[in-house]
Scaffold this active site. Structure first.
Site, PDB file in Angstrom:
ATOM      1  N   ASN A   1     -17.402  66.516  21.751  1.00 45.54           N
ATOM      2  CA  ASN A   1     -18.172  67.582  21.007  1.00 45.54           C
ATOM      3  C   ASN A   1     -17.291  67.567  19.623  1.00 45.54           C
ATOM      4  OD1 ASN A   1     -18.273  70.179  19.438  1.00 45.54           O
ATOM      5  ND2 ASN A   1     -19.275  71.077  21.128  1.00 45.54           N
TER       6      ASN A   1
ATOM      7  N   ASP B   1     -17.794  69.509  16.747  1.00 39.75           N
ATOM      8  CA  ASP B   1     -18.087  70.619  16.013  1.00 39.75           C
ATOM      9  C   ASP B   1     -16.737  71.145  15.030  1.00 39.75           C
ATOM     10  OD1 ASP B   1     -20.375  70.869  17.208  1.00 39.75           O
ATOM     11  OD2 ASP B   1     -19.721  72.726  18.391  1.00 39.75           O
ATOM     12  N   HIS B   2     -15.447  70.791  15.636  1.00 48.98           N
ATOM     13  CA  HIS B   2     -14.302  71.064  15.016  1.00 48.98           C
ATOM     14  C   HIS B   2     -13.920  70.277  13.840  1.00 48.98           C
ATOM     15  CE1 HIS B   2     -14.468  74.813  17.169  1.00 48.98           C
ATOM     16  NE2 HIS B   2     -14.124  74.313  18.352  1.00 48.98           N
TER      17      HIS B   2
ATOM     18  N   ARG C   1     -12.553  74.281   3.594  1.00 54.13           N
ATOM     19  CA  ARG C   1     -12.476  74.095   2.254  1.00 54.13           C
ATOM     20  C   ARG C   1     -13.901  73.978   1.452  1.00 54.13           C
ATOM     21  NH1 ARG C   1      -7.396  72.929   0.106  1.00 54.13           N
ATOM     22  NH2 ARG C   1      -6.192  74.222   1.253  1.00 54.13           N
TER      23      ARG C   1
ATOM     24  N   HIS D   1     -23.153  71.562  18.150  1.00 50.08           N
ATOM     25  CA  HIS D   1     -23.811  72.988  18.114  1.00 50.08           C
ATOM     26  C   HIS D   1     -24.403  73.347  16.730  1.00 50.08           C
ATOM     27  CE1 HIS D   1     -23.314  77.017  19.837  1.00 50.08           C
ATOM     28  NE2 HIS D   1     -24.469  76.926  19.353  1.00 50.08           N
TER      29      HIS D   1
ATOM     30  N   ARG E   1     -25.245  76.065  14.967  1.00 55.04           N
ATOM     31  CA  ARG E   1     -25.528  77.430  15.203  1.00 55.04           C
ATOM     32  C   ARG E   1     -26.162  78.157  14.087  1.00 55.04           C
ATOM     33  NH1 ARG E   1     -21.808  81.206  17.990  1.00 55.04           N
ATOM     34  NH2 ARG E   1     -20.629  79.895  19.291  1.00 55.04           N
TER      35      ARG E   1
ATOM     36  N   ARG F   1     -21.667  77.788  10.827  1.00 55.84           N
ATOM     37  CA  ARG F   1     -20.200  77.837  10.750  1.00 55.84           C
ATOM     38  C   ARG F   1     -19.561  76.332  10.731  1.00 55.84           C
ATOM     39  NH1 ARG F   1     -18.376  81.195  15.807  1.00 55.84           N
ATOM     40  NH2 ARG F   1     -19.868  82.567  15.298  1.00 55.84           N
ATOM     41  N   HIS F   2     -20.131  75.409  11.397  1.00 54.44           N
ATOM     42  CA  HIS F   2     -19.592  74.095  11.440  1.00 54.44           C
ATOM     43  C   HIS F   2     -20.269  73.062  11.202  1.00 54.44           C
ATOM     44  CE1 HIS F   2     -20.659  74.799  15.525  1.00 54.44           C
ATOM     45  NE2 HIS F   2     -19.540  75.568  16.050  1.00 54.44           N
TER      46      HIS F   2
ATOM     47  N   GLU G   1     -26.519  71.069  21.199  1.00 55.93           N
ATOM     48  CA  GLU G   1     -26.260  72.398  21.824  1.00 55.93           C
ATOM     49  C   GLU G   1     -26.980  73.541  20.830  1.00 55.93           C
ATOM     50  OE1 GLU G   1     -22.270  73.795  22.307  1.00 55.93           O
ATOM     51  OE2 GLU G   1     -21.790  72.023  23.593  1.00 55.93           O
TER      52      GLU G   1
ATOM     53  N   THR H   1     -16.368  81.193  19.951  1.00 57.66           N
ATOM     54  CA  THR H   1     -16.909  80.190  20.599  1.00 57.66           C
ATOM     55  C   THR H   1     -18.024  80.721  21.630  1.00 57.66           C
ATOM     56  OG1 THR H   1     -16.690  78.131  21.792  1.00 57.66           O
ATOM     57  CG2 THR H   1     -15.146  80.063  22.178  1.00 57.66           C
ATOM     58  N   THR H   2     -18.703  79.839  22.211  1.00 57.62           N
ATOM     59  CA  THR H   2     -19.665  80.284  23.263  1.00 57.62           C
ATOM     60  C   THR H   2     -18.968  81.104  24.450  1.00 57.62           C
ATOM     61  OG1 THR H   2     -20.901  78.204  22.824  1.00 57.62           O
ATOM     62  CG2 THR H   2     -21.417  79.517  24.701  1.00 57.62           C
TER      63      THR H   2
ATOM     64  N   GLU I   1     -25.119  71.985  32.868  1.00 60.93           N
ATOM     65  CA  GLU I   1     -23.586  72.230  32.480  1.00 60.93           C
ATOM     66  C   GLU I   1     -22.913  73.390  32.954  1.00 60.93           C
ATOM     67  OE1 GLU I   1     -22.859  71.492  28.254  1.00 60.93           O
ATOM     68  OE2 GLU I   1     -20.715  71.823  28.425  1.00 60.93           O
TER      69      GLU I   1
ATOM     70  N   HIS J   1     -16.400  73.307  28.552  1.00 61.04           N
ATOM     71  CA  HIS J   1     -15.614  74.649  28.003  1.00 61.04           C
ATOM     72  C   HIS J   1     -14.044  74.873  28.168  1.00 61.04           C
ATOM     73  CE1 HIS J   1     -16.207  77.798  24.850  1.00 61.04           C
ATOM     74  NE2 HIS J   1     -15.451  78.369  25.876  1.00 61.04           N
ATOM     75  N   GLY J   2     -13.256  74.805  27.508  1.00 60.68           N
ATOM     76  CA  GLY J   2     -12.220  75.005  27.617  1.00 60.68           C
ATOM     77  C   GLY J   2     -11.184  73.837  28.425  1.00 60.68           C
TER      78      GLY J   2
ATOM     79  N   GLY K   1     -14.493  69.378  23.532  1.00 64.51           N
ATOM     80  CA  GLY K   1     -14.337  69.402  21.886  1.00 64.51           C
ATOM     81  C   GLY K   1     -12.906  69.705  21.435  1.00 64.51           C
ATOM     82  N   HIS K   2     -12.493  71.062  21.608  1.00 60.87           N
ATOM     83  CA  HIS K   2     -11.362  71.385  21.289  1.00 60.87           C
ATOM     84  C   HIS K   2     -10.157  70.714  21.439  1.00 60.87           C
ATOM     85  CE1 HIS K   2      -8.075  74.361  20.194  1.00 60.87           C
ATOM     86  NE2 HIS K   2      -8.890  74.851  19.069  1.00 60.87           N
TER      87      HIS K   2
HETATM   88  N1  PXP Z   1     -19.772  72.932  26.396  1.00 63.00           N
HETATM   89  C1  PXP Z   1     -20.508  74.036  25.717  1.00 63.00           C
HETATM   90  C2  PXP Z   1     -21.810  74.575  26.071  1.00 63.00           C
HETATM   91  C3  PXP Z   1     -19.890  74.527  24.564  1.00 63.00           C
HETATM   92  O1  PXP Z   1     -20.524  75.746  23.924  1.00 63.00           O
HETATM   93  C4  PXP Z   1     -18.681  74.021  24.303  1.00 63.00           C
HETATM   94  C5  PXP Z   1     -17.956  74.778  22.953  1.00 63.00           C
HETATM   95  O2  PXP Z   1     -18.577  74.632  21.820  1.00 63.00           O
HETATM   96  C6  PXP Z   1     -18.101  73.060  24.946  1.00 63.00           C
HETATM   97  C7  PXP Z   1     -18.938  72.593  25.950  1.00 63.00           C
HETATM   98  C8  PXP Z   1     -16.799  72.468  24.417  1.00 63.00           C
HETATM   99  O3  PXP Z   1     -15.788  73.396  24.677  1.00 63.00           O
HETATM  100  P1  PXP Z   1     -14.369  73.088  24.117  1.00 63.00           P
HETATM  101  O4  PXP Z   1     -14.245  72.970  22.658  1.00 63.00           O
HETATM  102  O5  PXP Z   1     -13.287  74.348  24.433  1.00 63.00           O
HETATM  103  O6  PXP Z   1     -13.907  71.885  24.758  1.00 63.00           O
END
Ligand code: PXP
Length: 241
Positions: free
Chosen positions: A7, A9-10, A18, A43, A45, A49-50, A70, A100-101, A151, A191-192, A213-214
């Site tokens: 992912n 997004d970040h 910036r 994602h 949104r 935001r990203h 997403e 976040t979600t 998922e 997620h996480g 992602g993160h």
């Molecule tokens: N899956 C879904 C559905 C999410 O919303 C996210 C966060 O955007 C992720 C996976 C990835 O999560 P993380 O950034 O914590 O790895």
């Protein structure tokens, strides 16, 4: 072996800090693919935001593996999905105020709506995944609505404060995966997840893919995105042997 979708997004979050053009999530997607990711996730949104509309357009043109969009099942984003044609959409809950979600989607509560939305995606050859809690009612609803993928939300597992809490949630994820696969659903999770807690997820036999992602983007700030993605791909190879 469990495969990795990244992912990005970040990378866009950093750009938006910036309000400029760097770093570019489109370049990040290419690097992630070259480093072993089998899919790119973003994602779009409501508040942009990203990732924004330009990113999505260019990602659709350049992603060579699989583009997973997403999204919330709102008319605006549904129209964008049909216009952009990602390979896959993952329906997620979305609240403006959340960082976040937070938690899985309640497909069971809105089954009629989601059944219609899935049909619309399928008419456009877009595959559908639902981001849900590891609960039978949600798995049944995702299957009834017509999705081919789920998922599983791993946030509770990832944020567990005690070993017992983590073990209990892992058991729920394991049972849910087995049940979903018995219905013919492809099982993925996210997620996480990070370089440590992913190990136990790899012991779930039905797990085919994870979305991260993160943790990867955070590591990339220190070691570079290529190394960060390769490190995770390597761990998945080792842990899911
Ligand atoms: N899956 C879904 C559905 C999410 O919303 C996210 C966060 O955007 C992720 C996976 C990835 O999560 P993380 O950034 O914590 O790895």
């Amino acid at each position: 072996m469990i495969q990795l979708a990244v992912n990005i997004d970040h990378i866009a979050t950093l750009r938006e800090a910036r309000g400029g053009v760097e770093p570019d999530p489109v370049a990040a997607a290419a690097i992630a693919e070259l480093s072993g990711a089998i899919g790119i996730v973003c994602h779009l949104r409501e508040d942009r935001r990203h990732v924004n509309d330009r990113d999505l357009r260019l990602l659709r043109e350049t992603v060579k593996t699989k583009l997973d969009l997403e999204m919330a099942a709102t008319p605006e984003v549904i129209a964008i999905a049909i216009d952009t044609l990602p390979d896959l959409v993952t329906f997620v809950p979305e609240k403006r105020e959340e960082l976040t979600t937070e938690g899985g989607l309640d497909v069971a509560k809105n089954l009629h709506h989601y059944t219609e939305v899935v049909a619309k995606m399928h008419q456009n050859d877009i595959a559908v995944s639902f981001f849900i809690e590891p609960a039978r009612d949600q798995i049944n609803a995702a299957s009834t609505a017509g999705a081919e993928i789920i998922e599983l939300h791993t946030g509770i597992y990832a944020n567990a404060r005690t070993t017992k809490e983590q073990t209990d949630e892992l058991k729920r994820l394991r049972e849910a995966s087995e049940y979903a696969a018995s219905l013919g659903l492809k099982v993925t999770a996210g997620h996480g997840l990070n370089y440590t807690n992913v190990q136990q997820i790899c012991t779930i036999p039905e797990m085919e893919e994870i979305s991260i992602g993160h943790a990867i983007i955070s590591r990339a700030a220190f070691v570079g995105l290529e190394t960060a993605v390769r490190d995770m791909v390597r761990l998945l190879e080792v842990y899911s042997r």
